[in-house]
Design a protein around this motif. Structure first.
Motif, short mmCIF file in Angstrom:
data_model
loop_
_atom_site.label_atom_id
_atom_site.label_comp_id
_atom_site.label_asym_id
_atom_site.label_seq_id
_atom_site.Cartn_x
_atom_site.Cartn_y
_atom_site.Cartn_z
N ILE A 174 -60.47 76.79 -31.54
CA ILE A 174 -61.05 77.34 -30.33
C ILE A 174 -60.81 78.84 -30.36
N SER A 175 -61.88 79.61 -30.18
CA SER A 175 -61.77 81.06 -30.06
C SER A 175 -61.96 81.38 -28.58
N ILE A 176 -60.95 82.01 -27.99
CA ILE A 176 -60.97 82.22 -26.55
C ILE A 176 -60.88 83.71 -26.24
N ASN A 177 -61.67 84.14 -25.26
CA ASN A 177 -61.68 85.53 -24.81
C ASN A 177 -61.20 85.57 -23.36
N TYR A 178 -60.05 86.22 -23.16
CA TYR A 178 -59.49 86.36 -21.81
C TYR A 178 -60.05 87.65 -21.22
N ILE A 179 -60.94 87.51 -20.25
CA ILE A 179 -61.64 88.66 -19.67
C ILE A 179 -60.89 89.19 -18.45
N GLN A 180 -60.48 88.29 -17.58
CA GLN A 180 -59.70 88.61 -16.38
C GLN A 180 -58.71 87.49 -16.18
N THR A 181 -57.84 87.65 -15.20
CA THR A 181 -56.91 86.59 -14.86
C THR A 181 -56.88 86.42 -13.35
N ALA A 182 -56.05 85.51 -12.89
CA ALA A 182 -55.93 85.24 -11.46
C ALA A 182 -54.49 84.85 -11.17
N THR A 183 -54.12 84.89 -9.92
CA THR A 183 -52.77 84.52 -9.52
C THR A 183 -52.75 83.43 -8.45
N GLU A 184 -53.91 83.14 -7.88
CA GLU A 184 -53.99 82.09 -6.86
C GLU A 184 -55.42 81.59 -6.77
N GLY A 185 -55.58 80.48 -6.07
CA GLY A 185 -56.91 79.91 -5.88
C GLY A 185 -57.22 78.83 -6.89
N GLU A 186 -58.49 78.50 -7.00
CA GLU A 186 -58.94 77.44 -7.88
C GLU A 186 -59.82 78.03 -8.98
N ILE A 187 -59.71 77.44 -10.17
CA ILE A 187 -60.57 77.84 -11.28
C ILE A 187 -61.30 76.60 -11.78
N VAL A 188 -62.44 76.83 -12.41
CA VAL A 188 -63.23 75.73 -12.95
C VAL A 188 -63.73 76.09 -14.34
N CYS A 189 -63.63 75.12 -15.23
CA CYS A 189 -64.16 75.26 -16.59
C CYS A 189 -65.42 74.41 -16.70
N ARG A 190 -66.47 75.00 -17.26
CA ARG A 190 -67.71 74.27 -17.52
C ARG A 190 -68.03 74.41 -19.00
N THR A 191 -68.37 73.30 -19.62
CA THR A 191 -68.59 73.26 -21.06
C THR A 191 -69.98 72.73 -21.39
N VAL A 192 -70.56 73.29 -22.45
CA VAL A 192 -71.86 72.86 -22.97
C VAL A 192 -71.68 72.48 -24.43
N LEU A 193 -72.23 71.35 -24.81
CA LEU A 193 -72.27 70.94 -26.21
C LEU A 193 -73.46 71.63 -26.85
N ASP A 194 -73.19 72.58 -27.75
CA ASP A 194 -74.28 73.32 -28.40
C ASP A 194 -74.89 72.55 -29.56
N ARG A 195 -74.04 71.93 -30.37
CA ARG A 195 -74.55 71.25 -31.57
C ARG A 195 -73.57 70.17 -31.98
N ARG A 196 -74.14 69.04 -32.40
CA ARG A 196 -73.33 67.93 -32.87
C ARG A 196 -74.06 67.25 -34.02
N ASN A 197 -73.31 66.97 -35.09
CA ASN A 197 -73.86 66.11 -36.14
C ASN A 197 -72.89 64.96 -36.35
N ARG A 198 -72.95 64.32 -37.49
CA ARG A 198 -72.12 63.13 -37.73
C ARG A 198 -70.63 63.43 -37.76
N THR A 199 -70.25 64.64 -38.24
CA THR A 199 -68.82 64.92 -38.46
C THR A 199 -68.26 66.12 -37.69
N THR A 200 -69.11 66.94 -37.10
CA THR A 200 -68.60 68.11 -36.38
C THR A 200 -69.43 68.39 -35.13
N ALA A 201 -68.82 69.16 -34.24
CA ALA A 201 -69.52 69.59 -33.02
C ALA A 201 -69.05 70.99 -32.67
N VAL A 202 -69.96 71.75 -32.04
CA VAL A 202 -69.65 73.10 -31.55
C VAL A 202 -69.96 73.12 -30.06
N LEU A 203 -68.98 73.63 -29.29
CA LEU A 203 -69.11 73.68 -27.83
C LEU A 203 -68.76 75.07 -27.34
#
Length: 139
Positions: free
Chosen positions: A71-100
């Motif tokens: 996983i390559s992650i880019n930390y753009i900003q941060t937070a100290t309180e409240g709620e956060i949500v992660c949303r994911t999209v499956l870009d490509r999948r074949n028999r043995t690998t997937a990219v999201l």
């Protein structure tokens, strides 16, 4: 002790809550704040990994298992309180690998994290099979 929706001890401790396989929420608590007073990067990384995993898991058969390759992650900003949500999209999948790809937003709309991940897809081990015996020639 697992709460509702927790998959394991990590998700229970973090307090991850699934809206659906592609969307996971987390309420920021004092235990998730690092020594610098900010939300720990480990927390957002785990949020992304679990969300990517559940997104892909929803696209697998009973005979398939998955594991994170990277996983390559880019930390753009941060937070100290409240709620956060992660949303994911499956870009490509074949028999043995997937990219999201994932984005993590704060409840106020700020983009906190972007990420891209790759996962391996492999056959589930059959009950009673012993991989060590298979490698040793089946003895």
């Amino acid at each position: 002790m697992r709460g509702p929706g927790a998959l394991d001890g990590v998700t229970a401790f973090l307090g991850l809550r699934w809206e659906n396989p592609e969307s996971v929420r987390l309420e920021i608590r004092p235990e998730l704040i690092n020594a610098g007073g900010l939300l720990s990067g480990v927390v957002t990384y785990a949020l992304v990994d679990y969300c990517m995993g559940s997104t892909l898991w929803a696209q697998t058969s009973e005979e398939e298992r998955i594991a994170t390759i990277s996983i390559s992650i880019n930390y753009i900003q941060t937070a100290t309180e409240g709620e956060i949500v992660c949303r994911t999209v499956l870009d490509r999948r074949n028999r043995t690998t997937a990219v999201l790809r994932s984005d993590v937003h704060h409840e106020d709309g700020r983009l906190l994290v972007t990420a891209i991940g790759s996962y391996t897809i492999f056959p589930a081990r059959r009950p009673g099979s012993d991989p060590a015996r298979t490698r040793a020639g089946g003895r």
